[in-house]
Scaffold this motif. Sequence first.
Motif, PDB file in Angstrom:
ATOM      1  N   ARG A   1      82.914  36.448 -40.437  1.00 27.70           N
ATOM      2  CA  ARG A   1      81.593  35.973 -40.830  1.00 27.70           C
ATOM      3  C   ARG A   1      81.100  36.799 -42.008  1.00 27.70           C
ATOM      4  N   TYR A   2      80.038  36.323 -42.628  1.00 29.00           N
ATOM      5  CA  TYR A   2      79.517  37.033 -43.784  1.00 29.00           C
ATOM      6  C   TYR A   2      78.347  37.942 -43.438  1.00 29.00           C
ATOM      7  N   SER A   3      77.515  37.517 -42.527  1.00 22.54           N
ATOM      8  CA  SER A   3      76.331  38.307 -42.216  1.00 22.54           C
ATOM      9  C   SER A   3      76.637  39.311 -41.118  1.00 22.54           C
ATOM     10  N   MET A   4      76.039  40.476 -41.242  1.00 20.45           N
ATOM     11  CA  MET A   4      76.234  41.532 -40.254  1.00 20.45           C
ATOM     12  C   MET A   4      75.502  41.167 -38.968  1.00 20.45           C
ATOM     13  N   THR A   5      76.106  41.527 -37.846  1.00 21.75           N
ATOM     14  CA  THR A   5      75.460  41.304 -36.569  1.00 21.75           C
ATOM     15  C   THR A   5      75.814  42.424 -35.616  1.00 21.75           C
ATOM     16  N   PHE A   6      74.901  42.720 -34.713  1.00 23.32           N
ATOM     17  CA  PHE A   6      75.141  43.719 -33.683  1.00 23.32           C
ATOM     18  C   PHE A   6      75.412  43.070 -32.325  1.00 23.32           C
ATOM     19  N   ALA A   7      75.469  41.755 -32.291  1.00 25.31           N
ATOM     20  CA  ALA A   7      75.648  41.031 -31.037  1.00 25.31           C
ATOM     21  C   ALA A   7      77.123  40.929 -30.668  1.00 25.31           C
ATOM     22  N   ALA A   8      77.469  41.412 -29.501  1.00 24.07           N
ATOM     23  CA  ALA A   8      78.867  41.430 -29.073  1.00 24.07           C
ATOM     24  C   ALA A   8      79.478  40.034 -29.021  1.00 24.07           C
ATOM     25  N   GLU A   9      78.683  39.034 -28.657  1.00 27.17           N
ATOM     26  CA  GLU A   9      79.226  37.683 -28.517  1.00 27.17           C
ATOM     27  C   GLU A   9      79.645  37.077 -29.855  1.00 27.17           C
ATOM     28  N   ALA A  10      79.247  37.683 -30.942  1.00 21.96           N
ATOM     29  CA  ALA A  10      79.632  37.172 -32.266  1.00 21.96           C
ATOM     30  C   ALA A  10      81.034  37.624 -32.670  1.00 21.96           C
ATOM     31  N   TYR A  11      81.601  38.548 -31.929  1.00 20.72           N
ATOM     32  CA  TYR A  11      82.906  39.113 -32.279  1.00 20.72           C
ATOM     33  C   TYR A  11      83.991  38.533 -31.390  1.00 20.72           C
ATOM     34  N   ASP A  12      85.078  38.078 -31.992  1.00 18.27           N
ATOM     35  CA  ASP A  12      86.145  37.469 -31.207  1.00 18.27           C
ATOM     36  C   ASP A  12      87.462  38.234 -31.284  1.00 18.27           C
ATOM     37  N   ILE A  13      87.472  39.340 -32.002  1.00 17.34           N
ATOM     38  CA  ILE A  13      88.683  40.169 -32.070  1.00 17.34           C
ATOM     39  C   ILE A  13      88.280  41.579 -31.649  1.00 17.34           C
ATOM     40  N   TRP A  14      88.961  42.096 -30.634  1.00 18.11           N
ATOM     41  CA  TRP A  14      88.615  43.395 -30.054  1.00 18.11           C
ATOM     42  C   TRP A  14      89.851  44.265 -29.924  1.00 18.11           C
ATOM     43  N   GLY A  15      89.648  45.558 -30.084  1.00 14.00           N
ATOM     44  CA  GLY A  15      90.702  46.508 -29.790  1.00 14.00           C
ATOM     45  C   GLY A  15      90.707  46.869 -28.324  1.00 14.00           C
ATOM     46  N   GLN A  16      91.623  47.766 -27.956  1.00  9.95           N
ATOM     47  CA  GLN A  16      91.784  48.125 -26.538  1.00  9.95           C
ATOM     48  C   GLN A  16      90.829  49.226 -26.111  1.00  9.95           C
ATOM     49  N   GLY A  17      90.212  49.905 -27.070  1.00 12.35           N
ATOM     50  CA  GLY A  17      89.245  50.951 -26.770  1.00 12.35           C
ATOM     51  C   GLY A  17      89.863  52.340 -26.767  1.00 12.35           C
ATOM     52  N   THR A  18      89.012  53.322 -27.024  1.00 13.53           N
ATOM     53  CA  THR A  18      89.419  54.716 -26.974  1.00 13.53           C
ATOM     54  C   THR A  18      88.327  55.520 -26.273  1.00 13.53           C
ATOM     55  N   GLN A  19      88.727  56.384 -25.365  1.00 14.64           N
ATOM     56  CA  GLN A  19      87.768  57.123 -24.543  1.00 14.64           C
ATOM     57  C   GLN A  19      87.221  58.327 -25.298  1.00 14.64           C
ATOM     58  N   VAL A  20      85.911  58.458 -25.276  1.00 16.56           N
ATOM     59  CA  VAL A  20      85.246  59.646 -25.805  1.00 16.56           C
ATOM     60  C   VAL A  20      84.477  60.298 -24.663  1.00 16.56           C
ATOM     61  N   THR A  21      84.763  61.545 -24.410  1.00 14.35           N
ATOM     62  CA  THR A  21      84.084  62.283 -23.352  1.00 14.35           C
ATOM     63  C   THR A  21      83.459  63.538 -23.954  1.00 14.35           C
ATOM     64  N   VAL A  22      82.161  63.679 -23.735  1.00 16.71           N
ATOM     65  CA  VAL A  22      81.434  64.833 -24.264  1.00 16.71           C
ATOM     66  C   VAL A  22      80.979  65.677 -23.086  1.00 16.71           C
ATOM     67  N   SER A  23      81.469  66.878 -23.031  1.00 22.53           N
ATOM     68  CA  SER A  23      81.106  67.763 -21.922  1.00 22.53           C
ATOM     69  C   SER A  23      79.802  68.493 -22.236  1.00 22.53           C
TER      70      SER A  23
END
Length: 122
Positions: free
Chosen positions: A99-121
């Motif tokens: 898409r051209y316009s920026m969005t913060f809505a998760a439902e607008a995104y159809d390609i996702w990575g597997q994720g990476t864990q961040v832990t802050v002690s």
Amino acid sequence: QVLLVESGGGLVQTGESLRLSCAVSGGFISSFVISWFRQAPGKDRECVAAIARSGLQNSYIDSARFTMSRDFANNTVYLQMNKLKSDDTAVYYCAAADRYSMTFAAEAYDIWGQGTQVTVSP
């Protein structure tokens, strides 16, 4: 097929910094709106920051601590996280939308990575 692969997560102490990477294959990073989301245990997924095709980037939460950047040579998008707090502990996901316009809505995104864990002690 466009694939996103995140890396760079880990265990850090409060106040430290991390840079997450999102390597994109199957398409150019300039062809997508790309965002970083995070999800903590028991909480909804929330947008952290987004970057438009033009390179304009905007942070949804705490722009003083979270910024995105792009590396065209490596077709990679980064999330720089500074002065981390224990509340930043979550799985961080990279997402892309054709898409051209920026969005913060998760439902607008159809390609996702597997994720990476961040832990802050504390």
